[in-house]
Design a protein around this motif. Sequence first.
Motif, PDB file in Angstrom:
ATOM      1  N   ASN A 263       0.631   3.420   7.687  1.00 51.93           N
ATOM      2  CA  ASN A 263       1.952   3.051   8.190  1.00 51.93           C
ATOM      3  C   ASN A 263       2.110   3.456   9.655  1.00 51.93           C
ATOM      4  O   ASN A 263       2.707   2.742  10.453  1.00 51.93           O
ATOM      5  CB  ASN A 263       3.043   3.681   7.326  1.00 51.93           C
TER       6      ASN A 263
ATOM      7  N   ARG B  40       0.841  -1.208   0.000  1.00 58.73           N
ATOM      8  CA  ARG B  40       0.000   0.000   0.000  1.00 58.73           C
ATOM      9  C   ARG B  40       0.871   1.252   0.000  1.00 58.73           C
ATOM     10  O   ARG B  40       0.484   2.295  -0.531  1.00 58.73           O
ATOM     11  CB  ARG B  40      -0.919  -0.015   1.226  1.00 58.73           C
ATOM     12  N   LEU B  41       2.081   1.149   0.572  1.00 63.17           N
ATOM     13  CA  LEU B  41       3.021   2.279   0.579  1.00 63.17           C
ATOM     14  C   LEU B  41       3.743   2.424  -0.756  1.00 63.17           C
ATOM     15  O   LEU B  41       4.534   3.357  -0.933  1.00 63.17           O
ATOM     16  CB  LEU B  41       4.045   2.100   1.702  1.00 63.17           C
TER      17      LEU B  41
ATOM     18  N   PRO C 188      -2.010   6.019   2.848  1.00 61.21           N
ATOM     19  CA  PRO C 188      -0.800   5.239   3.126  1.00 61.21           C
ATOM     20  C   PRO C 188      -0.009   5.692   4.352  1.00 61.21           C
ATOM     21  O   PRO C 188       0.401   4.861   5.162  1.00 61.21           O
ATOM     22  CB  PRO C 188       0.020   5.385   1.840  1.00 61.21           C
TER      23      PRO C 188
END
Length: 187
Positions: free
Chosen positions: A150, A38-39, A146
């Motif tokens: 995180n 996703r990052l 994102p």
Amino acid sequence: MADASPAAEPQIPDMTNRPIRVNRAPVLTLWAAVVAERLGHPPGTALSLASAVAGTAARAKARRLGLAEEGDADPKARRLAQARRTVRLLGREIPVTESDGQLLAAEPDGRPAGPGAVQAYVARAFGERLPGVRAAMESLAARLPPEELNRTGFRLYEAFRPEVPEGVSGWGARAELHLDRIRDATG
């Protein structure tokens, strides 16, 4: 006279909501890989970084439980790790290196941690349920930007991870992972 109606099709149970018996390490590994993707990291990099996240979490827990000493890490390896480039994932700074143009987590000795063994480990842990677990995690990850994912991702993991007994008795124990807890997790 025999009934001419067609026989009813056998009912296939819906297995998507059945709990999965697994220990926490592969759950964290898969979740960290989903977050890394996703990052913006490619799948191989994501798996490599995810393995490092799970490893650091396991070492931290071993120290908390008294199963490992604080100074168990090789001082030379610690110096190497401090001098390297890092990637932040789920609150951990992961030393990284390049191998054949691919960014990978760095082992303590500096060698790249390849993704192949990590993929096989996750596949063994979840078996045929891997696609469903991954889909539930990806859906959860997609609900947050994102950077926020995180930052809050480890707390999300704590909300859905399998519940094991406290202390040493829970070390490596299998417990139930419920997909609805993944779907319903909030940071």
